[in-house]
Scaffold this motif. Structure first.
Motif, mmCIF file in Angstrom:
data_model
loop_
_atom_site.group_PDB
_atom_site.id
_atom_site.type_symbol
_atom_site.label_atom_id
_atom_site.label_comp_id
_atom_site.label_asym_id
_atom_site.label_seq_id
_atom_site.Cartn_x
_atom_site.Cartn_y
_atom_site.Cartn_z
ATOM 1 N N PRO A 70 3.273 17.487 -19.473
ATOM 2 C CA PRO A 70 2.553 17.600 -18.198
ATOM 3 C C PRO A 70 3.186 16.768 -17.083
ATOM 4 O O PRO A 70 3.209 17.200 -15.915
ATOM 5 N N GLU A 71 3.722 15.601 -17.419
ATOM 6 C CA GLU A 71 4.414 14.779 -16.427
ATOM 7 C C GLU A 71 5.659 15.504 -15.918
ATOM 8 O O GLU A 71 5.959 15.480 -14.715
ATOM 9 N N LEU A 72 6.375 16.156 -16.822
ATOM 10 C CA LEU A 72 7.569 16.907 -16.437
ATOM 11 C C LEU A 72 7.212 18.041 -15.479
ATOM 12 O O LEU A 72 7.852 18.211 -14.431
ATOM 13 N N LEU A 73 6.190 18.811 -15.826
ATOM 14 C CA LEU A 73 5.803 19.938 -14.982
ATOM 15 C C LEU A 73 5.284 19.471 -13.629
ATOM 16 O O LEU A 73 5.551 20.106 -12.602
ATOM 17 N N ALA A 74 4.576 18.355 -13.623
ATOM 18 C CA ALA A 74 4.087 17.808 -12.352
ATOM 19 C C ALA A 74 5.243 17.321 -11.490
ATOM 20 O O ALA A 74 5.199 17.410 -10.263
ATOM 21 N N SER A 75 6.295 16.836 -12.135
ATOM 22 C CA SER A 75 7.421 16.270 -11.385
ATOM 23 C C SER A 75 8.280 17.346 -10.720
ATOM 24 O O SER A 75 8.960 17.071 -9.734
ATOM 25 N N VAL A 76 8.260 18.561 -11.266
ATOM 26 C CA VAL A 76 9.056 19.638 -10.658
ATOM 27 C C VAL A 76 8.185 20.607 -9.871
ATOM 28 O O VAL A 76 8.691 21.502 -9.192
ATOM 29 N N GLY A 77 6.857 20.440 -9.956
ATOM 30 C CA GLY A 77 5.941 21.334 -9.266
ATOM 31 C C GLY A 77 5.634 20.865 -7.857
ATOM 32 O O GLY A 77 6.325 20.020 -7.281
ATOM 33 N N VAL A 78 4.573 21.435 -7.284
ATOM 34 C CA VAL A 78 4.241 21.148 -5.882
ATOM 35 C C VAL A 78 3.826 19.702 -5.679
ATOM 36 O O VAL A 78 3.849 19.193 -4.552
ATOM 37 N N GLU A 79 3.438 19.023 -6.766
ATOM 38 C CA GLU A 79 3.059 17.618 -6.633
ATOM 39 C C GLU A 79 4.256 16.757 -6.239
ATOM 40 O O GLU A 79 4.092 15.629 -5.792
ATOM 41 N N SER A 80 5.459 17.286 -6.448
ATOM 42 C CA SER A 80 6.654 16.523 -6.085
ATOM 43 C C SER A 80 6.922 16.554 -4.591
ATOM 44 O O SER A 80 7.750 15.795 -4.084
ATOM 45 N N VAL A 81 6.225 17.436 -3.860
ATOM 46 C CA VAL A 81 6.355 17.483 -2.405
ATOM 47 C C VAL A 81 5.387 16.485 -1.809
ATOM 48 O O VAL A 81 4.184 16.571 -2.070
ATOM 49 N N ALA B 149 2.613 14.567 0.079
ATOM 50 C CA ALA B 149 1.422 15.105 0.728
ATOM 51 C C ALA B 149 1.508 14.997 2.239
ATOM 52 O O ALA B 149 1.102 15.900 2.970
ATOM 53 N N GLU B 150 2.084 13.892 2.733
ATOM 54 C CA GLU B 150 2.172 13.696 4.181
ATOM 55 C C GLU B 150 3.110 14.712 4.831
ATOM 56 O O GLU B 150 2.995 15.037 6.013
ATOM 57 N N ALA B 151 4.061 15.243 4.041
ATOM 58 C CA ALA B 151 4.978 16.243 4.578
ATOM 59 C C ALA B 151 4.274 17.585 4.763
ATOM 60 O O ALA B 151 4.589 18.353 5.660
ATOM 61 N N ILE B 152 3.309 17.858 3.887
ATOM 62 C CA ILE B 152 2.590 19.119 3.958
ATOM 63 C C ILE B 152 1.556 19.095 5.081
ATOM 64 O O ILE B 152 1.316 20.083 5.759
ATOM 65 N N GLN B 153 0.950 17.944 5.282
ATOM 66 C CA GLN B 153 -0.119 17.814 6.262
ATOM 67 C C GLN B 153 0.450 17.652 7.674
ATOM 68 O O GLN B 153 0.429 16.580 8.260
ATOM 69 N N THR B 154 0.961 18.736 8.207
ATOM 70 C CA THR B 154 1.499 18.719 9.568
ATOM 71 C C THR B 154 0.375 18.991 10.556
ATOM 72 O O THR B 154 -0.560 19.744 10.269
ATOM 73 N N GLU C 99 10.320 22.199 10.977
ATOM 74 C CA GLU C 99 9.995 21.286 9.881
ATOM 75 C C GLU C 99 8.877 21.849 9.016
ATOM 76 O O GLU C 99 8.900 21.736 7.788
ATOM 77 N N ARG C 100 7.879 22.479 9.682
ATOM 78 C CA ARG C 100 6.768 23.067 8.935
ATOM 79 C C ARG C 100 7.262 24.196 8.040
ATOM 80 O O ARG C 100 6.851 24.313 6.879
ATOM 81 N N ARG C 101 8.138 25.027 8.577
ATOM 82 C CA ARG C 101 8.688 26.114 7.774
ATOM 83 C C ARG C 101 9.515 25.583 6.605
ATOM 84 O O ARG C 101 9.491 26.146 5.509
ATOM 85 N N GLN C 102 10.247 24.498 6.857
ATOM 86 C CA GLN C 102 11.077 23.911 5.806
ATOM 87 C C GLN C 102 10.203 23.353 4.681
ATOM 88 O O GLN C 102 10.501 23.540 3.497
ATOM 89 N N VAL C 103 9.128 22.644 5.086
ATOM 90 C CA VAL C 103 8.215 22.080 4.095
ATOM 91 C C VAL C 103 7.542 23.198 3.307
ATOM 92 O O VAL C 103 7.407 23.120 2.083
ATOM 93 N N LYS C 104 7.114 24.251 4.030
ATOM 94 C CA LYS C 104 6.467 25.384 3.357
ATOM 95 C C LYS C 104 7.429 26.057 2.387
ATOM 96 O O LYS C 104 7.047 26.440 1.270
ATOM 97 N N SER C 105 8.685 26.181 2.794
ATOM 98 C CA SER C 105 9.691 26.777 1.922
ATOM 99 C C SER C 105 9.909 25.923 0.679
ATOM 100 O O SER C 105 10.020 26.444 -0.438
ATOM 101 N N GLU C 106 9.969 24.605 0.880
ATOM 102 C CA GLU C 106 10.143 23.693 -0.255
ATOM 103 C C GLU C 106 8.938 23.762 -1.185
ATOM 104 O O GLU C 106 9.078 23.770 -2.409
ATOM 105 N N TRP C 107 7.747 23.838 -0.587
ATOM 106 C CA TRP C 107 6.522 23.915 -1.382
ATOM 107 C C TRP C 107 6.519 25.192 -2.221
ATOM 108 O O TRP C 107 6.187 25.168 -3.412
#
Length: 397
Positions: free
Chosen positions: A311-322, A324-329, A347-355
């Motif tokens: 579960p730690e591995l999946l969390a580390s490569v999933g959306v939790e790795s982005v 939170a402050e980057a998403i909250q534009t 920047e918003r598009r880049q963050v959304k793409s990364e997410w």
């Protein structure tokens, strides 16, 4: 096999549709309660033919019930050196002579503690429970009673090991060892588990593994002069036989994946170095199992930490790795300058793409885990080394 397959399928579907789609601590708790209840019932209802060690432990329970406290403290008690297991038998036997009730108590301990561990410490509890069943740890609890209880306890020492808190770690290991003395090996592990995993430590681990495998019989003959003398008997020689390479496949694959992605896991939490080291230990010990089955008894203690690590591995490569402050534009209306608004939009598009990218990686990773987990689960059952099939209830027998 049907009962085990339905259990695993239920965990998968319940986990996806109840925990994954609608993520919340409350849903995780409800999920863990229901699937734990299902496993406990499955464990309780099994006949004495399900689990290769069942008859052995049933006979011991009868000995404790008939002999009482006097037997418990006598030299005839084969588990006197593991007092908590002896005491558990004694306490249950004071209320009932029904072995099925004792097996119920064992299952409540092993499954209940695992569920509590996942609720408290796992970022994705349903994944941890899927690993618990598909990697054979639940199946082991139907046969290896003492070791399964001990492992379910020692896993609670990992958070203290991460924080380098020796005293609570040591006390938990002692409690686990009072159910299965082999757990004492985890005491020296305290001084190794925080070592960086790099080419130097991996080389050292590989050399140590080679030396142990090269001098295994000499070590075995030396150790059994003082402890584990029963392993040196003709019957105990079974443990010195080797397993096939498939036995080591999933632990070694897990180790390889963890080593490849260790930087992601450490970025999420640097203290995860402990779990990474545990994965290395389990992979190497399972390689050694191909030479002597005995090593699997120790490898299992480290491999079971996969219920926390994966579960730690999946969390580390999933959306939790982005972050939170980057998403909250903020709203683009706050930008009066067109240039600033344009940069913010980019920047918003880049963050959304990364997410979206991390979400896709997470889903593909979950799919890979489910695929491997089901194959491993079926392989374990087909091998039937510990008599898990056919699953028969004592009600029908």
């Amino acid at each position: 096999m049907l009962a085990y397959n339905l259990l695993l399928l239920g965990i998968l579907l319940f986990g996806i549709f109840f925990c994954e789609i609608k993520k919340s601590s409350r849903n995780n708790l409800i999920f863990l309660i229901f699937v734990s209840a299902a496993m406990i019932v499955l464990s309780y209802l099994r006949a004495d033919t399900v689990g290769i060690d069942y008859p052995q432990y049933a006979a011991y329970f009868s000995q404790v019930r008939n002999g009482g406290w006097a037997f418990l403290i006598s030299g005839e008690n084969g588990y006197r050196i593991e007092p908590s297991y002896s005491l558990l038998n004694f306490l249950v036997s004071r209320f009932t002579g029904d072995i099925h009730i004792f097996m119920l108590a064992v299952s409540i301990l092993t499954v209940g503690l695992t569920a509590l561990l996942l609720y408290k410490y796992s970022p994705i509890p349903w994944i941890g429970m899927f690993v618990f069943v598909s990697f054979g740890f639940f199946g082991n609890s139907l046969s290896f009673l003492r070791q399964s209880i001990a492992i379910s306890i020692l896993l609670f020492a990992i958070p203290f090991l991460k924080k380098k808190k020796f005293l609570p770690y040591f006390l938990i290991i002692l409690l686990a060892a009072s159910f299965h003395k082999a757990t004492l090996i985890m005491i020296p592990v305290y001084f190794l588990a925080h070592l960086k995993v790099n080419w130097k430590t991996l080389t050292a681990y590989a050399v140590a593994t080679g030396l142990v495998m090269g001098f295994s019989w000499q070590l075995f003959n030396f150790i059994t002069q003082y402890v584990y003398q029963h392993y040196a008997t003709e019957q105990g020689m079974y443990f010195m036989m080797g397993r096939n390479w498939q036995t080591a496949a999933v632990p070694v694959i897990t180790m390889a994946v963890i080593l490849i992605l260790k930087n992601f896991i450490l970025k999420r939490d640097p203290e995860n170095i402990v779990l990474i080291n545990f994965s290395v230990y389990s992979g190497l010990l399972y390689i050694m199992t191909c030479q002597h089955f005995l090593f699997q008894r120790f490898g299992m203690m480290f491999f079971t930490s996969a219920v926390l690590l994966i579960p730690e591995l999946l969390a580390s490569v999933g959306v939790e790795s982005v972050p939170a402050e980057a998403i909250q534009t903020g709203s683009l209306k706050t930008y009066k300058n067109k240039g600033m608004k344009k940069r913010a939009l980019q920047e918003r598009r880049q963050v959304k793409s990364e997410w979206n990218m991390h979400r896709s990686i997470y889903y593909y990773s979950v799919a890979a885990l489910v695929f491997i987990g089901f194959i491993y689960h079926v392989w374990i059952l087909l091998q039937n080394r510990i008599n898990l099939i056919p699953y028969v209830t004592f009600l029908k027998k």
